[in-house]
Motif scaffolding. Structure first.
Motif, PDB file in Angstrom:
ATOM      1  N   UNK A   1      -8.507 -60.338  19.725  1.00  0.00           N
ATOM      2  CA  UNK A   1      -8.930 -59.063  19.144  1.00  0.00           C
ATOM      3  C   UNK A   1      -7.741 -58.358  18.503  1.00  0.00           C
ATOM      4  N   UNK A   2      -6.613 -58.389  19.191  1.00  0.00           N
ATOM      5  CA  UNK A   2      -5.409 -57.746  18.655  1.00  0.00           C
ATOM      6  C   UNK A   2      -4.777 -58.575  17.538  1.00  0.00           C
ATOM      7  N   UNK A   3      -4.890 -59.900  17.627  1.00  0.00           N
ATOM      8  CA  UNK A   3      -4.281 -60.751  16.605  1.00  0.00           C
ATOM      9  C   UNK A   3      -5.020 -60.688  15.275  1.00  0.00           C
ATOM     10  N   UNK A   4      -6.262 -60.176  15.269  1.00  0.00           N
ATOM     11  CA  UNK A   4      -6.965 -60.036  13.988  1.00  0.00           C
ATOM     12  C   UNK A   4      -6.257 -59.040  13.069  1.00  0.00           C
ATOM     13  N   UNK A   5      -5.391 -58.188  13.634  1.00  0.00           N
ATOM     14  CA  UNK A   5      -4.616 -57.285  12.791  1.00  0.00           C
ATOM     15  C   UNK A   5      -3.654 -58.044  11.886  1.00  0.00           C
ATOM     16  N   UNK A   6      -3.381 -59.316  12.220  1.00  0.00           N
ATOM     17  CA  UNK A   6      -2.497 -60.128  11.384  1.00  0.00           C
ATOM     18  C   UNK A   6      -3.203 -60.650  10.137  1.00  0.00           C
TER      19      UNK A   6
END
Length: 314
Positions: free
Chosen positions: A234-239
């Motif tokens: 979920x947080x890595x989708x910011x990449x």
């Protein structure tokens, strides 16, 4: 007849051990929490009202659904399926399959996801303008035989595809498969080898034993780290902004913050959405662990098998 009453010890006046350090630690924690809450409430620069407005804006909601939620679901689907396949290959008796799976995990675990997504968004389109799908060496064969057809079924424009959400999902998915492969391999190895041997004795082939016997028992070990990987995804989708994908939660909140000069409210808004999604996933992970962990651990015995009150027996 000997009187044994006098031999019995008297009532023990036991007192619990005091732990003053616990109360001191609690007081310190309460003071720190109070100071933190006071700083939130008394500092107008946080501007929680504007943060709430940013959370409800249409581009932010669209980025939440498309970039974060759909990106997470698609990436984890590719990662879980690919990870299980790679884990099975790692445990294969074929040295070639073991070598290929090892190189895959080594490569994708060694590359940062930001670098991988940046390569997909910029580098792949520079190296290959298009990809032709068809018969291998079809163009060379057609040229050698003097044919007008080059045995190509369809052509993919890499420059257009590499900047889409699907390209980002594939990039995150193939990277996640390398991590899920190690998680699945650990889960499979946690199941006693006799389970697979018993399934073979019942006439099951290796694939049936893996699907029906080994993997259901391995889920107890696989589910907790998989839940952690999902929350991390979920947080890595910011990449995905490295692709670049603009329909993404962090990209949209950052754009609003830069355009309106409300930097901190934008950060508060995106942090709140990540906390909400992560909390929902943590609840789902808890129930999954509870389901697949039935029969393991040191929990209370089932009431159906508990001894009735007053029942004797050794």
């Amino acid at each position: 007849m000997t009187d044994t009453t006098s031999d019995r010890p008297g009532v023990i006046d036991a007192r619990p051990v005091r732990h003053p350090g616990r109360w001191v630690a609690l007081a310190v924690i309460l003071v720190l929490v109070g100071m933190l809450v006071s700083s939130f409430l008394t500092n107008p620069r946080w501007n929680f009202t504007k943060a709430l407005e940013i959370m409800q804006q249409t581009p932010v909601i669209e980025g939440l659904w498309k970039g974060t939620i759909i990106g997470t679901v698609g990436s984890m689907a590719i990662g879980i399926v690919g990870g299980i396949i790679i884990a099975v290959l790692r445990l294969s008796d074929n040295p070639i399959l073991r070598g290929v799976s090892f190189v895959y995990t080594w490569f994708f675990r060694g590359i940062p996801r930001l670098v991988l997504l940046a390569m997909i968004g910029s580098g792949v389109g520079f190296l290959y303008n298009r990809l032709d799908f068809g018969v291998p060496f079809g163009q060379q064969l057609a040229s050698f035989m003097g044919l007008s057809s080059d045995f190509t079924f369809f052509t993919l424009n890499v420059n257009q595809f590499s900047s889409t959400l699907l390209a980002g999902i594939i990039g995150l998915g193939v990277s996640e498969a390398a991590y899920m492969a190690e998680i699945a391999r650990a889960g499979i190895l946690s199941v006693d080898r006799g389970q697979a041997e018993a399934a073979s004795a019942l006439g099951m082939n290796r694939g049936q034993a893996m699907r029906r016997i080994v993997l259901p028992q391995a889920m107890r070990v696989i589910v907790p780290p998989t839940g952690n990987e999902t929350i991390a995804m979920v947080k890595d989708t910011s990449l995905l902004s490295a692709i670049p994908v603009i329909t993404e939660l962090y990209y949209q909140t950052s754009a609003i913050g830069n355009r309106t000069l409300l930097i901190m409210p934008a950060f508060v808004a995106v942090t709140a959405w990540y906390l909400i999604v992560g909390s929902v996933l943590m609840v789902g992970q808890y129930f999954l662990e509870k389901r697949f962990g039935r029969g393991f651990g040191t929990g209370a015995p089932n009431k159906r098998f508990a001894r009735p009150a007053g029942a004797g027996g050794a």
